[in-house]
Design a protein around this motif. Structure first.
Motif, mmCIF file in Angstrom:
data_model
loop_
_atom_site.group_PDB
_atom_site.id
_atom_site.type_symbol
_atom_site.label_atom_id
_atom_site.label_comp_id
_atom_site.label_asym_id
_atom_site.label_seq_id
_atom_site.Cartn_x
_atom_site.Cartn_y
_atom_site.Cartn_z
ATOM 1 N N SER A 1 39.870 -65.996 -36.452
ATOM 2 C CA SER A 1 41.317 -66.213 -36.533
ATOM 3 C C SER A 1 41.852 -65.790 -37.897
ATOM 4 O O SER A 1 43.018 -65.399 -38.026
ATOM 5 N N PHE B 1 43.322 -62.219 -38.179
ATOM 6 C CA PHE B 1 44.610 -61.958 -37.520
ATOM 7 C C PHE B 1 44.462 -60.852 -36.457
ATOM 8 O O PHE B 1 45.196 -59.867 -36.442
ATOM 9 N N ASP C 1 43.713 -66.981 -32.320
ATOM 10 C CA ASP C 1 44.528 -67.746 -33.260
ATOM 11 C C ASP C 1 44.418 -69.243 -32.992
ATOM 12 O O ASP C 1 43.528 -69.695 -32.257
ATOM 13 N N ASN D 1 44.136 -53.273 -37.624
ATOM 14 C CA ASN D 1 43.721 -54.344 -36.719
ATOM 15 C C ASN D 1 42.392 -53.960 -36.071
ATOM 16 O O ASN D 1 42.372 -53.365 -35.005
ATOM 17 N N THR E 1 45.338 -62.578 -28.443
ATOM 18 C CA THR E 1 45.161 -62.845 -29.872
ATOM 19 C C THR E 1 44.089 -63.912 -30.051
ATOM 20 O O THR E 1 43.825 -64.704 -29.144
#
Length: 252
Positions: free
Chosen positions: A243, A246, A202, A177, A200
């Motif tokens: 996005s 991830f 997203d 990540n 996040t």
């Protein structure tokens, strides 16, 4: 025969009363019955004239924000471009810096400062952090919260540079990540696009961006992640790209 008399100065408090209060983010000390004149500072020193003295640690950090980066080690002047009254053309945006104690992950100190276009941000921190070792946590209105890779030792003058390598930011256990993106060879920036600040990048961030774009909003909006001024297709393009990675907040 010449006789010279020199003044001897010692640090003392002449007071009839006083208090001291300390919390994870603030310390306050005061005394009554003493004389205070003024505080003089320059780039390296602070002198308090009077008996009630204080001391701070100077911390300088270097970081770039992905959507604001223009190349050559420079970023756009976000506040100025977005029409913020009194904005400095040499500054980018407000950034919050927090020092996190390893293990307990409690906040030892937290402060805000204005990030310069060359990526430098200098803030002052309280005396209690001197000699300690802390994670550096960075927050900004649409930045994916980013932590230093490991605890940093703090002295009277400390520098931490997030921009030199992906390894300068904390990674998840499997290192899958990424927390930094290479914006040009040898230069790394922090991802932005976490519009709702939930840790996040997203689809949920698209909702806020779509609302601002539909209203043709221009100015200081968290959804203007490319710092163009208006919330428009450029912001959607970057958010869509990010996005797809991830991305999520990583910390100890």
């Amino acid at each position: 025969t010449a006789v010279i008399h020199a003044q001897s100065i010692e640090r003392k408090v002449i007071a009839s009363a006083g208090i001291y209060f300390d919390s994870p983010t603030l310390s306050v000390s005061s005394t009554l019955g003493e004389t205070f004149v003024s505080t003089l500072t320059n780039s390296n020193t602070m002198l308090t004239q009077g008996f009630q003295q204080s001391y701070v640690s100077k911390f300088t950090m270097k970081m770039f924000i992905q959507g604001y980066y223009t190349g050559g080690g420079r970023m756009e002047a976000a506040l100025y471009n977005e029409g913020v009254t009194g904005a400095d053309t040499g500054k980018v945006d407000t950034v919050q810096v927090s020092l996190i104690t390893p293990g307990s992950l409690t906040t030892s100190a937290s402060t805000k400062g204005l990030l310069s276009r060359n990526g430098l941000l200098t803030v002052t921190l309280p005396e209690r952090v001197l000699g300690g070792s802390y994670y550096i946590k960075v927050n900004h209105r649409n930045l994916l919260e980013t932590w230093s890779a490991s605890p940093v030792d703090f002295s009277t003058s400390t520098l931490y540079d997030f921009s030199t390598a992906n390894s300068k930011a904390y990674q998840d256990t499997f290192n899958t990540n990424p927390q930094l993106i290479q914006v040009e060879p040898g230069v790394w920036a922090m991802y932005n696009g976490d519009v709702n600040q939930d840790g996040t990048i997203d689809a949920l961030d698209f909702n806020d961006m779509e609302a601002d774009a539909s209203a043709f909003n221009f100015g200081y909006y968290v959804t203007d992640i490319t710092n163009a001024g208006p919330v428009d297709a450029l912001d959607f393009n970057q958010l869509e790209t990010n996005s797809g990675y991830f991305l999520f907040l990583a910390h100890p």
